[in-house]
Motif scaffolding. Structure first.
Motif, PDB file in Angstrom:
ATOM      1  N   SER B  42      28.652  -9.720  14.613  1.00 57.36           N
ATOM      2  CA  SER B  42      29.497 -10.114  15.764  1.00 57.36           C
ATOM      3  C   SER B  42      30.287  -8.994  16.281  1.00 57.36           C
ATOM      4  O   SER B  42      31.220  -8.851  16.430  1.00 57.36           O
ATOM      5  CB  SER B  42      30.266 -11.120  15.189  1.00 57.36           C
ATOM      6  OG  SER B  42      29.529 -12.309  14.625  1.00 57.36           O
ATOM      7  N   PRO B  43      29.605  -7.900  16.573  1.00 58.93           N
ATOM      8  CA  PRO B  43      30.240  -6.577  17.146  1.00 58.93           C
ATOM      9  C   PRO B  43      30.950  -6.794  18.475  1.00 58.93           C
ATOM     10  O   PRO B  43      31.779  -5.879  18.705  1.00 58.93           O
ATOM     11  CB  PRO B  43      29.217  -5.598  17.126  1.00 58.93           C
ATOM     12  CG  PRO B  43      27.882  -6.242  17.274  1.00 58.93           C
ATOM     13  CD  PRO B  43      28.093  -7.612  16.651  1.00 58.93           C
ATOM     14  N   CYS B  44      30.537  -7.693  19.345  1.00 60.49           N
ATOM     15  CA  CYS B  44      30.980  -8.117  20.532  1.00 60.49           C
ATOM     16  C   CYS B  44      31.730  -9.279  20.651  1.00 60.49           C
ATOM     17  O   CYS B  44      32.145  -9.625  21.792  1.00 60.49           O
ATOM     18  CB  CYS B  44      29.870  -7.987  21.725  1.00 60.49           C
ATOM     19  SG  CYS B  44      28.848  -6.419  21.401  1.00 60.49           S
ATOM     20  N   GLY B  45      32.288  -9.715  19.652  1.00 59.81           N
ATOM     21  CA  GLY B  45      33.259 -10.763  19.570  1.00 59.81           C
ATOM     22  C   GLY B  45      32.504 -11.995  18.732  1.00 59.81           C
ATOM     23  O   GLY B  45      31.400 -11.912  18.403  1.00 59.81           O
ATOM     24  N   ARG B  46      33.607 -13.086  18.704  1.00 63.40           N
ATOM     25  CA  ARG B  46      33.093 -14.116  17.878  1.00 63.40           C
ATOM     26  C   ARG B  46      32.072 -14.947  18.645  1.00 63.40           C
ATOM     27  O   ARG B  46      31.989 -14.876  20.152  1.00 63.40           O
ATOM     28  CB  ARG B  46      34.287 -15.156  17.753  1.00 63.40           C
ATOM     29  CG  ARG B  46      34.226 -16.280  16.771  1.00 63.40           C
ATOM     30  CD  ARG B  46      35.352 -17.247  17.023  1.00 63.40           C
ATOM     31  NE  ARG B  46      36.771 -16.648  16.826  1.00 63.40           N
ATOM     32  CZ  ARG B  46      37.113 -16.045  15.707  1.00 63.40           C
ATOM     33  NH1 ARG B  46      36.541 -16.490  14.460  1.00 63.40           N
ATOM     34  NH2 ARG B  46      38.318 -15.587  15.635  1.00 63.40           N
ATOM     35  N   PRO B  47      30.931 -15.460  18.002  1.00 65.50           N
ATOM     36  CA  PRO B  47      30.043 -16.202  18.725  1.00 65.50           C
ATOM     37  C   PRO B  47      30.457 -17.415  19.472  1.00 65.50           C
ATOM     38  O   PRO B  47      31.470 -18.059  18.920  1.00 65.50           O
ATOM     39  CB  PRO B  47      29.054 -16.686  17.668  1.00 65.50           C
ATOM     40  CG  PRO B  47      29.395 -15.694  16.647  1.00 65.50           C
ATOM     41  CD  PRO B  47      30.676 -15.497  16.815  1.00 65.50           C
ATOM     42  N   PHE B  48      29.968 -17.614  20.764  1.00 66.05           N
ATOM     43  CA  PHE B  48      30.364 -18.777  21.679  1.00 66.05           C
ATOM     44  C   PHE B  48      31.780 -18.627  21.952  1.00 66.05           C
ATOM     45  O   PHE B  48      32.686 -19.832  22.092  1.00 66.05           O
ATOM     46  CB  PHE B  48      30.126 -19.982  20.842  1.00 66.05           C
ATOM     47  CG  PHE B  48      28.641 -20.291  20.385  1.00 66.05           C
ATOM     48  CD1 PHE B  48      27.452 -20.309  21.202  1.00 66.05           C
ATOM     49  CD2 PHE B  48      28.311 -20.200  18.894  1.00 66.05           C
ATOM     50  CE1 PHE B  48      26.244 -20.274  20.880  1.00 66.05           C
ATOM     51  CE2 PHE B  48      26.897 -20.218  18.748  1.00 66.05           C
ATOM     52  CZ  PHE B  48      26.096 -20.285  19.693  1.00 66.05           C
ATOM     53  N   ASP B  49      32.538 -17.694  22.127  1.00 65.03           N
ATOM     54  CA  ASP B  49      33.815 -17.289  22.437  1.00 65.03           C
ATOM     55  C   ASP B  49      33.708 -16.141  23.500  1.00 65.03           C
ATOM     56  O   ASP B  49      33.988 -15.058  23.332  1.00 65.03           O
ATOM     57  CB  ASP B  49      34.645 -16.739  21.384  1.00 65.03           C
ATOM     58  CG  ASP B  49      36.201 -16.779  21.667  1.00 65.03           C
ATOM     59  OD1 ASP B  49      36.538 -16.750  23.186  1.00 65.03           O
ATOM     60  OD2 ASP B  49      37.180 -16.907  20.801  1.00 65.03           O
ATOM     61  N   PRO B  50      33.340 -16.788  24.756  1.00 65.18           N
ATOM     62  CA  PRO B  50      33.139 -15.901  25.951  1.00 65.18           C
ATOM     63  C   PRO B  50      34.275 -15.234  26.419  1.00 65.18           C
ATOM     64  O   PRO B  50      34.226 -13.932  26.670  1.00 65.18           O
ATOM     65  CB  PRO B  50      32.557 -16.688  27.195  1.00 65.18           C
ATOM     66  CG  PRO B  50      32.749 -18.108  26.615  1.00 65.18           C
ATOM     67  CD  PRO B  50      32.818 -18.085  25.355  1.00 65.18           C
ATOM     68  N   GLN B  53      34.809 -12.268  24.180  1.00 69.13           N
ATOM     69  CA  GLN B  53      33.544 -11.114  24.231  1.00 69.13           C
ATOM     70  C   GLN B  53      33.928 -10.559  25.580  1.00 69.13           C
ATOM     71  O   GLN B  53      33.539  -9.317  25.556  1.00 69.13           O
ATOM     72  CB  GLN B  53      32.353 -11.870  24.396  1.00 69.13           C
ATOM     73  CG  GLN B  53      31.661 -12.694  23.091  1.00 69.13           C
ATOM     74  CD  GLN B  53      30.545 -13.760  23.344  1.00 69.13           C
ATOM     75  OE1 GLN B  53      30.226 -13.960  24.459  1.00 69.13           O
ATOM     76  NE2 GLN B  53      30.418 -14.217  22.305  1.00 69.13           N
ATOM     77  N   ARG B  54      34.432 -11.277  26.394  1.00 70.34           N
ATOM     78  CA  ARG B  54      34.728 -10.465  27.806  1.00 70.34           C
ATOM     79  C   ARG B  54      35.818  -9.621  27.539  1.00 70.34           C
ATOM     80  O   ARG B  54      35.872  -8.512  27.901  1.00 70.34           O
ATOM     81  CB  ARG B  54      35.112 -11.642  28.826  1.00 70.34           C
ATOM     82  CG  ARG B  54      35.129 -11.286  30.282  1.00 70.34           C
ATOM     83  CD  ARG B  54      35.354 -12.414  31.015  1.00 70.34           C
ATOM     84  NE  ARG B  54      34.390 -13.421  31.192  1.00 70.34           N
ATOM     85  CZ  ARG B  54      34.844 -14.764  30.517  1.00 70.34           C
ATOM     86  NH1 ARG B  54      35.728 -15.263  30.413  1.00 70.34           N
ATOM     87  NH2 ARG B  54      33.536 -15.591  30.615  1.00 70.34           N
ATOM     88  N   VAL B  57      34.269  -6.409  25.469  1.00 67.95           N
ATOM     89  CA  VAL B  57      33.435  -5.652  26.168  1.00 67.95           C
ATOM     90  C   VAL B  57      34.340  -5.021  27.334  1.00 67.95           C
ATOM     91  O   VAL B  57      34.174  -3.650  27.480  1.00 67.95           O
ATOM     92  CB  VAL B  57      32.388  -6.338  27.122  1.00 67.95           C
ATOM     93  CG1 VAL B  57      31.628  -5.568  27.932  1.00 67.95           C
ATOM     94  CG2 VAL B  57      31.470  -7.025  26.159  1.00 67.95           C
ATOM     95  N   GLY B  58      35.370  -5.477  27.806  1.00 68.69           N
ATOM     96  CA  GLY B  58      36.505  -4.729  28.571  1.00 68.69           C
ATOM     97  C   GLY B  58      36.980  -3.635  28.120  1.00 68.69           C
ATOM     98  O   GLY B  58      37.326  -2.640  28.666  1.00 68.69           O
TER      99      GLY B  58
END
Lengths: 159, 123
Positions: B42-50, B53-54, B57-58
């Motif tokens: 999960s390198p770009c954030g928790r699954p199903f937590d947009p 993730q946003r 990535v920001g």
């Protein structure tokens, strides 16, 4: 609590499995650096993952050949999945592609004008035991595709 | 992944690596690194937590644009769970990393790798 020391942990784990020669993780004293040449809002962003992403209903990646491949970033994300074995399946899931290949999030950022655009393709790189293969075959393949696609900067997501 | 980032960067393409294995990435040495203290996968954030993730990535984009030099790590301000016992269990004999078909595929790859190596030596 502090982060997991994977280098130590893998050494102990595989020793326990009977593998007596510890893996030598890549290490370099010098680190290359290229400044971003223009504002993000004018940049075309590339995306690379080690998550062995594939398209549902199509052939799965060749886990023995382990060569770099690319898929269109326009593929609807619900058609993508990861077939990777090596992740912490006890603590997380690969069921949400955006957690390791943030195509939807980047699409939102394009729409908001934060980045100029997304590359037409994203690349999948396998985690290879041979660092030489990664450095002399895989990395040049990714670079060549990024150049073909006119990519200005790349996000790499390590699973 | 660090090796690919280094190659791109050395050839004029700026990069940022998102990852959860801080020691491995920093041992390699990459130009820009966004570290989340999360389980591998999960390198770009928790699954199903947009929203998360946003944000992550920001942070990567901020680093892409703002890093002054190589080897910069940004640590994301999130905790995976109040219960941190997943960190104790990963890669322990009590909780095998690969099992069943996954382990069989790994062993198959190792055997194929060794066969390829022997073939190259024989040539």
């Amino acid at each position: 609590m502090t982060h997991v020391r994977y280098i130590d942990r893998t050494r102990e784990y595989y020793l326990g499995e009977g593998y007596t020669t510890p893996y030598r993780w890549a290490h370099f004293d010098e680190i290359p650096f290229t400044p971003l040449p223009k504002p993000l809002s004018a940049c075309r962003i590339g995306l690379v993952t080690t998550a062995e992403v594939a398209v549902r209903g199509e052939a799965s990646p060749d886990h023995l050949a382990r060569t770099v491949y690319a898929l269109p970033t326009a593929t609807p994300v619900e058609q993508l999945y990861s077939g990777k074995d090596a992740y912490d399946r006890h603590a997380t899931t690969l069921d949400d592609v955006d957690a390791y290949l943030p195509i939807t999030r980047l699409g939102e950022l394009v729409a908001a004008g934060r980045i100029g655009g997304l590359a037409a393709r994203f690349q999948v790189v396998f985690s290879n035991y041979s660092q030489r293969t990664t450095m002399t075959v895989d990395a040049p393949a990714v670079l060549a595709q990024c150049r073909e696609d006119g990519v200005d900067a790349v996000l790499l997501c390590a699973v | 992944m660090g090796l690919v980032a280094r190659h791109l960067e050395a050839n004029g393409v700026p990069t940022v690596v998102f990852g959860c294995a801080r020691d491995i990435v920093e041992h390699c040495g990459v130009p820009r690194f966004v570290f989340s203290d999360f389980p591998l996968g999960s390198p770009c954030g928790r699954p199903f937590d947009p929203a998360m993730q946003r944000a992550i990535v920001g942070l990567g984009l901020d680093l892409l644009a703002g890093a002054a030099g190589p080897g910069t790590t940004v640590v994301t301000p999130y905790e995976w769970a109040a219960d941190t016992s997943w960190k104790d269990r990963i890669l322990t004999r009590a909780q095998p990393f690969l099992e069943g078909e996954a382990k069989a595929r790994w062993l198959e790859r190792k055997a194929a790798g060794r066969a390829g190596q022997a073939e190259r030596k024989a040539r």
